[in-house]
Every structure is written in C-alpha cells, then in structure tokens.
Write an enzyme that holds these catalytic residues in place. Sequence first.
Site, mmCIF file in Angstrom:
data_model
loop_
_atom_site.group_PDB
_atom_site.id
_atom_site.type_symbol
_atom_site.label_atom_id
_atom_site.label_comp_id
_atom_site.label_asym_id
_atom_site.label_seq_id
_atom_site.Cartn_x
_atom_site.Cartn_y
_atom_site.Cartn_z
ATOM 1 N N LYS A 45 0.731 -1.111 -0.103
ATOM 2 C CA LYS A 45 -0.132 0.074 -0.070
ATOM 3 C C LYS A 45 1.044 1.194 0.263
ATOM 4 C CE LYS A 45 -2.691 1.726 3.476
ATOM 5 N NZ LYS A 45 -2.741 3.194 3.453
ATOM 6 N N ASP B 127 -3.618 4.424 -1.773
ATOM 7 C CA ASP B 127 -4.623 4.946 -0.943
ATOM 8 C C ASP B 127 -4.814 6.502 -0.838
ATOM 9 O OD1 ASP B 127 -6.289 4.976 0.914
ATOM 10 O OD2 ASP B 127 -4.946 4.440 2.755
ATOM 11 N N LEU B 128 -5.288 6.913 -1.635
ATOM 12 C CA LEU B 128 -5.578 8.515 -2.195
ATOM 13 C C LEU B 128 -6.777 9.009 -1.761
ATOM 14 C CD1 LEU B 128 -3.914 8.768 -5.712
ATOM 15 C CD2 LEU B 128 -2.782 8.967 -3.448
ATOM 16 N N LYS B 129 -7.768 8.054 -1.377
ATOM 17 C CA LYS B 129 -9.162 8.626 -0.727
ATOM 18 C C LYS B 129 -9.509 9.722 -1.506
ATOM 19 C CE LYS B 129 -8.445 6.736 3.680
ATOM 20 N NZ LYS B 129 -6.851 6.564 3.650
ATOM 21 N N LEU B 130 -9.739 9.578 -3.012
ATOM 22 C CA LEU B 130 -10.075 10.639 -3.718
ATOM 23 C C LEU B 130 -11.309 11.341 -3.593
ATOM 24 C CD1 LEU B 130 -8.784 9.283 -7.427
ATOM 25 C CD2 LEU B 130 -7.893 10.829 -5.768
ATOM 26 N N ASP C 145 -13.574 14.597 -5.317
ATOM 27 C CA ASP C 145 -13.646 15.691 -6.094
ATOM 28 C C ASP C 145 -14.957 15.659 -6.880
ATOM 29 O OD1 ASP C 145 -12.907 18.224 -7.298
ATOM 30 O OD2 ASP C 145 -10.664 17.827 -6.527
ATOM 31 N N THR D 103 -12.904 15.318 -12.430
ATOM 32 C CA THR D 103 -11.613 15.304 -11.874
ATOM 33 C C THR D 103 -11.285 14.090 -11.311
ATOM 34 O OG1 THR D 103 -11.695 17.686 -11.343
ATOM 35 C CG2 THR D 103 -10.147 16.629 -10.254
ATOM 36 N N THR E 199 -12.446 6.311 10.416
ATOM 37 C CA THR E 199 -12.598 5.846 11.706
ATOM 38 C C THR E 199 -12.410 6.881 12.595
ATOM 39 O OG1 THR E 199 -10.245 4.975 11.040
ATOM 40 C CG2 THR E 199 -12.103 3.524 11.119
ATOM 41 N N ARG F 101 -3.913 -5.707 14.537
ATOM 42 C CA ARG F 101 -2.967 -5.949 15.366
ATOM 43 C C ARG F 101 -2.766 -6.940 15.911
ATOM 44 N NH1 ARG F 101 -2.390 -1.765 13.415
ATOM 45 N NH2 ARG F 101 -2.107 0.390 14.489
ATOM 46 N N ARG G 108 1.888 0.075 10.867
ATOM 47 C CA ARG G 108 3.082 -0.124 12.057
ATOM 48 C C ARG G 108 3.499 -1.405 12.798
ATOM 49 N NH1 ARG G 108 -0.401 4.756 14.562
ATOM 50 N NH2 ARG G 108 -1.797 3.643 13.477
HETATM 51 O O1 C5P Z 1 -0.182 1.507 11.126
HETATM 52 P P1 C5P Z 1 -1.568 0.782 10.923
HETATM 53 O O2 C5P Z 1 -1.709 -0.709 10.721
HETATM 54 O O3 C5P Z 1 -2.616 1.651 11.735
HETATM 55 O O4 C5P Z 1 -2.024 1.346 9.306
HETATM 56 C C1 C5P Z 1 -2.917 1.151 8.792
HETATM 57 C C2 C5P Z 1 -2.990 1.978 7.410
HETATM 58 O O5 C5P Z 1 -4.297 1.859 6.743
HETATM 59 C C3 C5P Z 1 -2.506 3.319 7.455
HETATM 60 O O6 C5P Z 1 -1.763 3.337 6.096
HETATM 61 C C4 C5P Z 1 -3.909 4.047 7.389
HETATM 62 O O7 C5P Z 1 -3.770 5.410 6.563
HETATM 63 C C5 C5P Z 1 -5.039 3.178 6.601
HETATM 64 N N1 C5P Z 1 -6.248 3.571 6.892
HETATM 65 C C6 C5P Z 1 -6.663 3.132 8.367
HETATM 66 N N2 C5P Z 1 -7.937 3.397 8.354
HETATM 67 C C7 C5P Z 1 -8.894 3.798 7.245
HETATM 68 C C8 C5P Z 1 -8.455 3.721 6.279
HETATM 69 C C9 C5P Z 1 -7.189 3.819 5.764
HETATM 70 O O8 C5P Z 1 -5.934 2.825 9.119
HETATM 71 N N3 C5P Z 1 -10.232 4.127 7.642
#
Ligand code: C5P
Length: 238
Positions: free
Chosen positions: A38, A66-69, A71, A75, A122, A182, A212
Amino acid sequence: MTDLPKGADRLAVALDLPDLDDALRLAERVAPFAGVMKVGLELFVRYGPRAVTEVRERTKRRVFLDLKLHDIPETVERAVTSAKASGASLLTVHAGGGRTMLEAATRAAGADLQILAVTVLTSLDARDLAELGAGESVEVHAKRLFDCAWAAGVRGFITSAAEVASLRSRQPTSYLVTPGIRPTGGAAGDQKRIATPASAVAAGSDLLVVGRPIRDAADPALAAREIAAEIALASGPA
Ligand code: C5P
C-alpha cells in the site's frame, strides 16, 4: 502470485514512510509474505506515480494506492485514469463524493483497477457527524454511504473488522478491506477499533491492511510472515 505462501495473498503492507528508498527497502523485505503493497498520501504527494511503479517493479506485487479521492466527477474520473496508468491495482475514493462521482470512478477504473470506497473515516464519531449535518449514528451513516457506493457500481470497501460481518450480509459479493489490524499483544497506536488477523479473517475480511506492526517491528519480514501464517491458519484448509 503462486510464489506466495498461504495467507500472504490476503495481506497488504502499508508502506507508511516519508522516503521512497526506505519504503522500497521495506517493501522488498516483506514482499515474500504479502501480496499487496500500500502506497499512501505521504509517499504519493512527494514522489507521484513513480512511487507506484517502483514498488511494483521491485516487489512484483499488486499496489494499493490509498489516495481517498473526493472531488467533482470529471476530476476523479481523470485521476482514476492516471492512477491506472501508474499500474496501481487498488485505489480508494470517498463514498461521500456522491453517486455521480462514484460512477465516474468505476467507469474510469474498468476491470483492471479495483475501486475501494471509504465510508465514514474511523477518526470520526457521532459528534463529528452531527457537526457536519449528518444527525445519525456512524453505523447508519456508513451503511447509507455503502449502499450509495454499491448502487454506483463500487464493489470494494474499506471497513473496520467490526463492520465486516454486517456489510458482508448486506452484499455477499462485496470485497472488504480491513485496516486497524494488530497482532495479539500489539500496541493499538491511534487505531480505535482494532482486530487481530485471526478475528478479521473469521469476520470475513478479504484483505487485511497492516502498517505499523510490520513497519516498526525489529524484523519486518518476520512480522509479515507471522501475520500471513495467522491469516492462513484462520482461513482453514484451502
Ligand atoms: O499502522 P496501521 O496498521 O494502523 O496502518 C493502517 C493503514 O491503513 C494506514 O496506512 C492508514 O492510513 C490506513 N487506513 C486506516 N483506516 C482507514 C483507512 C485507511 O487505518 N479507515
């Protein structure tokens, strides 16, 4: 992707790093255990489509952009066309952009690029929604956005593990992608609704996004391998 161990095809690693060389190093280390890489705004804003093409070429994995467009439809349609040209396989848009925007996105994406709609971020709660004029619960608002995106032809969605089962029953053929994963005993960070890889799979998630817990692990390859193994175990016999 026959070279991937079982479970790895359902793992997406978030390359959330500011430097492309560091991201490529991480990507190469985890690629044996993850089917999807990603690329988010942090890398894309700095390096553009090069971030997608280099990750793809170095890892031979699908790239999730993952750009979450969000507009006006034209566009977004043009941006989706550009994303497709970069070689991305999955791309996020905001369902809140409305039906016409979502139709434009799916039209431009065609068969080779999977559009994933984000419903309610979220990071938002009921108070945020009320302030924005949507005086309904997060769950009800998310379902409203889900239905709108589905009607516009979107088949992929970003969702927390807690919502997977209800969205799956709403549309059994939807493709559900879950962040906030996690490993057991891992730190939650700023994720509020977290799930273990096994519980996300049990709930019915198709693709798990992990950032992470892999990026910050002492051994990212080992962390990815363990998560892929947990996914495989929870998936049951193939
Ligand atoms: O570090 P972590 O495991 O929390 O990363 C989750 C990834 O998913 C990040 O790149 C975050 O931007 C993305 N994400 C998210 N929640 C969303 C949409 C995308 O955590 N609702």
